[in-house]
Design a protein around this motif. Structure first.
Motif, short mmCIF file in Angstrom:
data_model
loop_
_atom_site.label_atom_id
_atom_site.label_comp_id
_atom_site.label_asym_id
_atom_site.label_seq_id
_atom_site.Cartn_x
_atom_site.Cartn_y
_atom_site.Cartn_z
N GLU A 1 -12.73 9.52 7.43
CA GLU A 1 -11.75 8.55 7.93
C GLU A 1 -10.35 9.18 7.88
O GLU A 1 -9.85 9.52 6.82
N GLY A 2 -9.74 9.36 9.03
CA GLY A 2 -8.43 9.98 9.11
C GLY A 2 -7.30 9.04 8.69
O GLY A 2 -7.51 7.83 8.54
N ALA A 3 -6.12 9.61 8.53
CA ALA A 3 -4.97 8.83 8.06
C ALA A 3 -4.66 7.64 8.98
O ALA A 3 -4.51 6.51 8.49
N PRO A 4 -4.55 7.82 10.30
CA PRO A 4 -4.24 6.66 11.14
C PRO A 4 -5.31 5.57 11.06
O PRO A 4 -4.98 4.37 11.00
N GLU A 5 -6.57 5.98 11.05
CA GLU A 5 -7.66 4.99 10.99
C GLU A 5 -7.61 4.21 9.67
O GLU A 5 -7.78 2.98 9.65
N PHE A 6 -7.40 4.93 8.58
CA PHE A 6 -7.33 4.27 7.27
C PHE A 6 -6.19 3.25 7.25
O PHE A 6 -6.36 2.12 6.80
N LEU A 7 -5.03 3.66 7.74
CA LEU A 7 -3.88 2.76 7.71
C LEU A 7 -4.07 1.58 8.65
O LEU A 7 -3.66 0.45 8.33
N ARG A 8 -4.67 1.81 9.81
CA ARG A 8 -4.92 0.69 10.73
C ARG A 8 -5.84 -0.35 10.11
O ARG A 8 -5.68 -1.56 10.34
N SER A 9 -6.80 0.10 9.30
CA SER A 9 -7.72 -0.85 8.68
C SER A 9 -7.10 -1.54 7.46
O SER A 9 -7.39 -2.71 7.19
N ALA B 1 3.06 4.20 13.81
CA ALA B 1 2.35 3.45 14.86
C ALA B 1 1.09 2.80 14.31
O ALA B 1 0.73 1.68 14.71
N ALA B 2 0.40 3.48 13.39
CA ALA B 2 -0.82 2.93 12.81
C ALA B 2 -0.54 1.70 11.95
O ALA B 2 -1.33 0.74 11.94
N VAL B 3 0.58 1.72 11.26
CA VAL B 3 0.93 0.60 10.37
C VAL B 3 1.54 -0.55 11.16
O VAL B 3 1.23 -1.72 10.94
N LEU C 1 0.85 -1.19 0.00
CA LEU C 1 0.00 0.00 0.00
C LEU C 1 0.89 1.24 0.00
O LEU C 1 1.79 1.36 0.83
N VAL C 2 0.63 2.17 -0.93
CA VAL C 2 1.34 3.45 -0.97
C VAL C 2 0.37 4.52 -0.50
O VAL C 2 -0.74 4.66 -1.05
N TYR C 3 0.79 5.28 0.52
CA TYR C 3 -0.11 6.27 1.12
C TYR C 3 0.59 7.60 1.31
O TYR C 3 1.71 7.66 1.85
N GLU C 4 -0.06 8.68 0.87
CA GLU C 4 0.41 10.05 1.09
C GLU C 4 -0.81 10.84 1.56
O GLU C 4 -1.82 10.88 0.87
N PRO C 5 -0.78 11.45 2.75
CA PRO C 5 -2.02 11.97 3.36
C PRO C 5 -2.71 13.09 2.61
O PRO C 5 -3.95 13.14 2.58
N LEU C 6 -1.98 14.03 2.01
CA LEU C 6 -2.64 15.14 1.33
C LEU C 6 -3.40 14.66 0.09
O LEU C 6 -4.56 15.03 -0.12
N SER C 7 -2.75 13.84 -0.73
CA SER C 7 -3.42 13.34 -1.94
C SER C 7 -4.53 12.35 -1.60
O SER C 7 -5.46 12.15 -2.39
N ALA D 1 -8.13 15.05 6.19
CA ALA D 1 -8.58 16.39 6.58
C ALA D 1 -7.66 17.03 7.61
O ALA D 1 -7.38 18.24 7.53
N ALA D 2 -7.16 16.26 8.57
CA ALA D 2 -6.31 16.83 9.61
C ALA D 2 -5.02 17.39 9.03
O ALA D 2 -4.57 18.48 9.43
N THR D 3 -4.42 16.68 8.10
CA THR D 3 -3.18 17.14 7.48
C THR D 3 -3.43 18.38 6.64
O THR D 3 -2.64 19.34 6.66
#
Length: 327
Positions: free
Chosen positions: A79-87, A111-113, A5-11, A15-17
């Motif tokens: 769904e925030g970045a940590p929640e998305f990554l945890r799932s 920590a989420a990953v 999985l490739v993840y970048e929060p702004l793209s 919302a928090a970022t």
């Protein structure tokens, strides 16, 4: 098949970022452009590796669209970045996150990953590198030149955990710099005052494995100071310096010393350096993540850097790793 999985929060529309930068602000738009360039470069390299299945986190505007050869995953509304990554992390063998250290973001996403699936530096290394003050102290203790070695003809005030030149300002006098520093600290903002190091801004792209740190490119950075002293990042020229040139041996040795001084660096690491006329290469900061220099670097080097970075994590394309099977 290895699932990444490739993840970048702004793209990905976190919302928090976005709000931390100011939605629609110059800082938000500049960071979004940089994040997209790095994200697309990483995903583009990964999809060209046989045996890799790439998932790409996308925001609502990109929903359903992804780089050819990858599949798009869009976080649910709210769904925030940590929640998305945890799932999503348990559904993948690895997660490659492109994000700055600012405000503890990279550490929270680590920590989420979880360490097992994380492509990148350890939490301990991120924690040190996220603070420019702590980084300089660790490098200085190892005998590596940093701004601590300078008395200062002018001064820089910047976020201790900032990315790039964001909120970085140069002052002619220490008194003016101290005033800015205290104003930031009193406002509850992260801030650091350092001597300005004169010279040519460079960066070193390093791939760090369990036993070896190998510089892969020496890059030139373009910085500009405006009339009010604010620094602006005008981009990076990847692999601008000849790897066999007169400064290469010193830069290579420096990269190896930095990796030894900060245990836990792993995968792609960027080291920002100023080549000073008197002291040679001076380390300004260490980026425990992909930097803007990564974009286009594989094409310039004519080698897929993602292969080297996966290998640094024990992932050999074409075979599944024991202990990394997605559930």
């Amino acid at each position: 098949m290895v699932r990444i999985l490739v993840y970048e929060p702004l793209s990905a529309g976190d919302a928090a970022t976005v709000e931390s930068l100011g939605r629609g602000s110059a800082a938000h738009l500049d960071m979004l452009d940089a994040g997209l360039a790095m994200r697309n470069a990483v995903a583009g390299d990964l999809v060209r590796i046989p045996g890799i299945q790439v998932s790409l986190a996308t925001g609502e505007q990109e929903a359903g669209h992804a780089i050819h050869g990858s599949r798009a995953l869009t976080p649910r509304p709210g769904e925030g970045a940590p929640e998305f990554l945890r799932s999503q992390a348990p559904l993948h063998d690895f997660c490659w996150v492109v994000a700055p250290e600012t405000g503890g973001l990279l550490l929270r996403l680590h920590a989420a990953v979880g360490a097992q699936r994380w492509i990148g530096c350890s939490a301990a290394a991120i924690r040190i590198a996220a603070s420019k003050k702590a980084t300089c102290a660790a490098l200085d203790a190892a005998g590596i030149a940093t701004p601590l070695a300078f008395s200062g003809d002018s001064w820089i005030v910047k976020p201790d955990d900032g990315a790039g030149t964001l909120q970085t300002r140069r002052y002619a006098t220490r008194a003016a710099a101290e005033e800015d520093l205290q104003a930031r600290l009193q406002a509850g903002r992260s801030a650091l005052l350092q001597p300005f190091v004169a010279g040519e801004p460079l960066s070193i792209a390093i791939v760090v494995g369990p036993v070896l740190a190998r510089p892969v490119a020496f890059n030139r950075q373009r910085l500009e100071t405006d009339g009010d002293g604010w620094l602006h990042d005008l981009g990076v020229q990847p692999a601008a310096l000849d790897p066999a040139g007169p400064r290469a041996a010193q830069l290579q040795a420096l990269a190896e010393r930095v990796a030894a001084a900060l245990p836990g660096l792993r995968g792609y690491v960027g080291v920002d350096v100023v080549w000073n006329e008197r002291k040679g290469p001076v380390v300004i900061e260490v980026n425990p993540r992909v930097t803007c220099a990564y974009a286009g670097l594989s094409a310039i080097l004519q080698r897929n850097l993602a292969v080297d970075i996966l290998a640094a994590h024990g992932c050999k394309p074409g075979r599944q790793l024991a202990g990394h099977a997605a559930t």
